[in-house]
Design an enzyme around this catalytic site. Sequence first.
Site, PDB file in Angstrom:
ATOM      1  N   SER A   1      20.652   9.575 -49.357  1.00 23.22           N
ATOM      2  CA  SER A   1      21.229   9.179 -50.638  1.00 23.22           C
ATOM      3  C   SER A   1      21.664  10.391 -51.449  1.00 23.22           C
ATOM      4  CB  SER A   1      20.217   8.356 -51.444  1.00 23.22           C
ATOM      5  OG  SER A   1      20.729   8.031 -52.714  1.00 23.22           O
TER       6      SER A   1
ATOM      7  N   ARG B   1      15.579  18.170 -13.250  1.00 22.36           N
ATOM      8  CA  ARG B   1      15.084  19.113 -12.250  1.00 22.36           C
ATOM      9  C   ARG B   1      15.508  18.699 -10.840  1.00 22.36           C
ATOM     10  NH1 ARG B   1      10.331  19.603 -13.809  1.00 22.36           N
ATOM     11  NH2 ARG B   1      10.241  21.794 -14.442  1.00 22.36           N
TER      12      ARG B   1
ATOM     13  N   GLY C   1      10.699  12.807 -43.481  1.00 21.77           N
ATOM     14  CA  GLY C   1      10.492  14.225 -43.238  1.00 21.77           C
ATOM     15  C   GLY C   1      10.674  15.065 -44.480  1.00 21.77           C
ATOM     16  N   ASP C   2      11.050  16.316 -44.291  1.00 22.51           N
ATOM     17  CA  ASP C   2      11.125  17.280 -45.382  1.00 22.51           C
ATOM     18  C   ASP C   2      12.061  16.818 -46.500  1.00 22.51           C
ATOM     19  OD1 ASP C   2      10.714  20.197 -46.357  1.00 22.51           O
ATOM     20  OD2 ASP C   2      12.888  19.977 -46.311  1.00 22.51           O
TER      21      ASP C   2
ATOM     22  N   THR D   1       8.883  12.444 -38.415  1.00 23.68           N
ATOM     23  CA  THR D   1      10.065  13.168 -37.961  1.00 23.68           C
ATOM     24  C   THR D   1       9.787  13.720 -36.577  1.00 23.68           C
ATOM     25  OG1 THR D   1      11.387  15.185 -38.268  1.00 23.68           O
ATOM     26  CG2 THR D   1       9.244  15.137 -39.329  1.00 23.68           C
TER      27      THR D   1
ATOM     28  N   ARG E   1       0.064  -4.232 -44.391  1.00 22.08           N
ATOM     29  CA  ARG E   1      -1.152  -5.010 -44.173  1.00 22.08           C
ATOM     30  C   ARG E   1      -2.355  -4.419 -44.906  1.00 22.08           C
ATOM     31  NH1 ARG E   1      -0.659  -7.609 -38.066  1.00 22.08           N
ATOM     32  NH2 ARG E   1       1.182  -8.862 -38.584  1.00 22.08           N
TER      33      ARG E   1
ATOM     34  N   LEU F   1      14.541  27.085  -6.264  1.00 23.62           N
ATOM     35  CA  LEU F   1      15.912  26.589  -6.159  1.00 23.62           C
ATOM     36  C   LEU F   1      16.588  26.348  -7.508  1.00 23.62           C
ATOM     37  CD1 LEU F   1      15.453  24.016  -3.244  1.00 23.62           C
ATOM     38  CD2 LEU F   1      16.246  26.383  -3.108  1.00 23.62           C
TER      39      LEU F   1
ATOM     40  N   SER G   1      13.084  13.819 -47.225  1.00 23.81           N
ATOM     41  CA  SER G   1      12.523  12.627 -47.865  1.00 23.81           C
ATOM     42  C   SER G   1      11.423  13.005 -48.842  1.00 23.81           C
ATOM     43  CB  SER G   1      11.952  11.682 -46.805  1.00 23.81           C
ATOM     44  OG  SER G   1      12.946  11.306 -45.878  1.00 23.81           O
TER      45      SER G   1
ATOM     46  N   ARG H   1      11.413  34.363  -4.789  1.00 18.59           N
ATOM     47  CA  ARG H   1      10.324  33.656  -4.110  1.00 18.59           C
ATOM     48  C   ARG H   1      10.741  32.252  -3.660  1.00 18.59           C
ATOM     49  NH1 ARG H   1       8.426  33.383  -9.644  1.00 18.59           N
ATOM     50  NH2 ARG H   1       8.001  31.224 -10.268  1.00 18.59           N
TER      51      ARG H   1
ATOM     52  N   GLU I   1      11.078  27.022 -16.919  1.00 18.23           N
ATOM     53  CA  GLU I   1      10.922  28.446 -16.611  1.00 18.23           C
ATOM     54  C   GLU I   1      11.203  29.344 -17.813  1.00 18.23           C
ATOM     55  OE1 GLU I   1      10.665  26.297 -13.156  1.00 18.23           O
ATOM     56  OE2 GLU I   1      12.458  26.262 -14.426  1.00 18.23           O
TER      57      GLU I   1
END
Length: 319
Positions: A73, A154, A102-103, A125, A25, A214, A105, A211, A187
């Site tokens: 390619s 979790r 990305g790299d 990416t 556009r 779980l 490309s 402490r 964690e």
Amino acid sequence: MNKLAVLTSGGDAPGMNAAVRAAVRAGIYYNYEVYGVKRGFEGLINGDLEKLNASSVADIIHKGGTFLKTARSQAFMTPEGRKKAVDMLTSMDIRAVIVIGGDGSFRGAEALSREGIQTIGIPATIDNDLAYTDFTIGFDTAVNTVLQAVTNIRDTSSSHEKTTIIEVMGRNCGDLALYAGAAGGAESIIVPEKPFTIKEIGEKIRRGRSRGKLHHILMLAEGAGSAVDIQRKLESETGEKSRITVLGFIQRGGDPTASDRLLASRMGLKAVEACKNGTDSSLIGIRNNDLTITKIDEALSYKKRDDGELTRLTEILST
């Protein structure tokens, strides 16, 4: 009327469609004829191009993936393949190409620019592994996808009082694990940029248990090691049994977030304006929320730096 082409290449990322839409556009606004290349550089070699108009990119800003399709390619890596691509562009009088990817490309974009074609790159990416820019299109969406998975995992991890290793993508960059882990309250976060020991992880698990915690969520970037190896060492060295969840390609899909849609739209416009202004072949980026233009060879020479502040934050808050 000047002509330009736009293609998507390499791994897909949420927001690619938004970037294509913006480029098309904006190109039309600046009186370009805009051509979409199907299946990346392979489509460029095979002449798989289609003239696009404003309606061609209607109702795609919110969609993941890329409607232009993407491919890797092997042929374009050869001089013969690149010559075919350049001959195709020349025969159609297309003088500029916008490459979204990305790299890998951008290595292709750099090769294309050496053949005399003005080439402008837009980073897309989920790995966020391009050092010249703060963020890449698709990264924010992928972080939120991982974050939702962490929330769900979790629940069951707490119910079974288990340690869970969540492996995420990112190749040799730990940003996806780091950002999702920090936002999700993991964690332990293991990334390629920072050494770790099983003893340290075991000590974190022990402190949490003391402490009344779980569960223990361990976020692992794929480039930092094998989830299976870590699981085995955890049990043999600390006695802690764990489960593994590998999120895989679910991280690449889904509707892009508002942040990715806006970033893609801004970069798409910037890329077209770079073409219009005759800018040397370059990559669009973002630093401190300002768009940047960096020459391709310079941009690709930058080395990714560890986000020390975020790493420190997670270490303090996960104790």
